[in-house]
Design a protein around this motif. Structure first.
Motif, PDB file in Angstrom:
ATOM      1  N   VAL A  33       0.596  -1.116  -0.027  1.00  0.00           N
ATOM      2  CA  VAL A  33       0.678  -0.129   0.329  1.00  0.00           C
ATOM      3  C   VAL A  33       1.197   1.433  -0.276  1.00  0.00           C
ATOM      4  O   VAL A  33       0.619   2.256  -0.738  1.00  0.00           O
ATOM      5  N   TYR A  34       1.783   1.442   0.544  1.00  0.00           N
ATOM      6  CA  TYR A  34       2.564   2.413   1.025  1.00  0.00           C
ATOM      7  C   TYR A  34       3.826   2.651  -0.757  1.00  0.00           C
ATOM      8  O   TYR A  34       3.430   3.727  -0.826  1.00  0.00           O
ATOM      9  N   ILE A  35       4.378   1.701  -1.401  1.00  0.00           N
ATOM     10  CA  ILE A  35       4.637   1.551  -2.584  1.00  0.00           C
ATOM     11  C   ILE A  35       3.375   1.930  -3.088  1.00  0.00           C
ATOM     12  O   ILE A  35       4.176   3.252  -4.453  1.00  0.00           O
ATOM     13  N   TYR A  36       2.317   1.856  -3.408  1.00  0.00           N
ATOM     14  CA  TYR A  36       1.307   2.072  -4.538  1.00  0.00           C
ATOM     15  C   TYR A  36       0.956   3.617  -4.563  1.00  0.00           C
ATOM     16  O   TYR A  36       0.761   4.079  -5.419  1.00  0.00           O
ATOM     17  N   TYR A  37       1.045   4.776  -3.162  1.00  0.00           N
ATOM     18  CA  TYR A  37       0.579   5.938  -2.937  1.00  0.00           C
ATOM     19  C   TYR A  37       1.974   6.530  -3.121  1.00  0.00           C
ATOM     20  O   TYR A  37       1.622   7.712  -3.789  1.00  0.00           O
ATOM     21  N   ARG A  38       3.678   5.756  -3.558  1.00  0.00           N
ATOM     22  CA  ARG A  38       4.210   6.692  -4.028  1.00  0.00           C
ATOM     23  C   ARG A  38       4.117   6.739  -5.070  1.00  0.00           C
ATOM     24  O   ARG A  38       4.708   8.026  -5.379  1.00  0.00           O
ATOM     25  N   ARG A  39       4.076   5.549  -6.137  1.00  0.00           N
ATOM     26  CA  ARG A  39       4.430   5.541  -6.931  1.00  0.00           C
ATOM     27  C   ARG A  39       3.120   5.583  -8.034  1.00  0.00           C
ATOM     28  O   ARG A  39       3.646   6.156  -9.262  1.00  0.00           O
ATOM     29  N   PHE A  40       2.262   5.508  -7.308  1.00  0.00           N
ATOM     30  CA  PHE A  40       0.814   6.491  -8.312  1.00  0.00           C
ATOM     31  C   PHE A  40      -0.119   7.255  -7.523  1.00  0.00           C
ATOM     32  O   PHE A  40      -1.380   6.853  -7.304  1.00  0.00           O
ATOM     33  N   PRO A  41       0.424   8.280  -7.283  1.00  0.00           N
ATOM     34  CA  PRO A  41      -0.072   9.641  -7.124  1.00  0.00           C
ATOM     35  C   PRO A  41      -1.217   9.618  -8.280  1.00  0.00           C
ATOM     36  O   PRO A  41      -2.356  10.540  -7.560  1.00  0.00           O
ATOM     37  N   GLN A  42      -0.934   9.604  -9.328  1.00  0.00           N
ATOM     38  CA  GLN A  42      -2.160  10.001 -10.130  1.00  0.00           C
ATOM     39  C   GLN A  42      -2.970   9.502 -10.506  1.00  0.00           C
ATOM     40  O   GLN A  42      -4.064   9.283 -11.532  1.00  0.00           O
TER      41      GLN A  42
END
Length: 307
Positions: A33-42
């Motif tokens: 989840v942390y990786i997701y919000y860091r990599r895909f803010p768009q």
């Protein structure tokens, strides 16, 4: 369940091991989840809300499982007969776990709909509808039955509703296989119409789809087999508390794999086209300037040389 016939290894021991594995997978979920919000803010708000709701459901599930395990190991210590009735916290964990599973299966069913709506195939819309129906069948009846009759002793409850839960878990495994198989077929159809770089990307998507879909299906089938063959143990409960983690991680792995696909695609594109147009233009311009400079420095052959 008498004290003489009580087997701690196949009951509390199995549930303890399953809970520890479930908590370890919850750590993996949190990291993803942390990786997701860091990599895909768009990403869209709906996608971010889905990821947030899955993590919240996983957190609530972990808290309820921990509370149930504490009551079974500590509060009811020395009273094995109390294990015949599952704690209320464990019944609550089944709701949050089934909610996570429902959300993930619904997402993949929508992906089937998004991939197939432009193919104009007859009755292809029936597949995502069937997947949604099977997801609802796994979500609604078990929670109604558990909250209404879950306080009954385990032998009485399983004798009354055991066949229904067999059908529910079999339908869940079939739904996972149907989702994975349909996605593979749809991706393979797009693979044949793609370029070389697109084909390599689709091949990776197919492999990841098979892996994530098969893992959840195998876990559901194993739990069903253990539930039928060993109903008096907690081995099936140990598998049951880990299944929501597998669904959550399959969703997040599918979303986070887009970064790896983009990296591989750009890497392959860089090596397949060594010179960009801008570099070619710059090189041609520099060569032209150098040629003009040489011509300017060279004496004009048509002028007369001084005597």
């Amino acid at each position: 369940m008498s004290t003489s016939s009580f087997d701690a290894d196949s009951t509390l021991g199995a549930l303890l091991i399953g809970t520890l594995v479930s908590f370890a997978l919850f750590g993996v979920t949190t990291t993803q989840v942390y990786i997701y919000y860091r990599r895909f803010p768009q990403d869209s708000f709906a996608m971010k809300a889905l990821v947030a709701s899955v993590w919240c459901g996983e957190s609530a599930h972990a808290i309820c499982v921990a509370a149930a395990l504490y009551k079974m190991l500590i509060t009811n210590y020395g009273h094995p007969e109390r294990l015949l009735v599952l704690p209320n916290s464990f019944l609550a964990s089944t709701f949050f776990g089934s909610l996570v599973t429902f959300g993930v299966q619904t997402f993949f069913a929508y992906r089937i709909y998004a991939l197939s709506k432009n193919l104009w195939l007859p009755y292809v819309w029936l597949i995502p509808c069937l997947c949604w129906a099977l997801s609802l069948f796994r979500f609604i009846p078990p929670n109604i039955i558990l909250f209404a009759y879950g306080h009954q002793p385990a032998p009485q409850f399983l004798g009354r509703f055991g066949p229904l839960f067999d059908a529910i878990w079999a339908a869940s495994a079939a739904n996972d296989l149907l989702i994975a198989g349909t996605l593979v077929v749809l991706l393979y159809g797009r693979r044949n119409a793609g370029l070389q770089l697109t084909v390599a990307m689709v091949d990776k998507l197919i492999a990841w789809t098979i892996e994530t879909g098969v893992v959840t299906s195998i876990a559901s089938i194993i739990m069903l087999v253990v539930f039928i063959t060993l109903p008096s143990t907690f081995v099936w409960l140990a598998i049951f508390v880990t299944i929501p983690r597998l669904f959550a991680n399959s969703l997040l792995a599918s979303l986070n794999s887009r970064a790896a696909l983009r990296h591989d695609n750009s890497h392959e594109f860089e090596f397949s086209i060594p010179k960009s147009p801008a570099r070619l233009i710059g090189r041609n311009t520099s060569q032209t300037n150098q040629s003009h400079a040489v011509e300017h420095d060279r004496p004009d052959e048509h002028h007369e040389q001084p005597r």
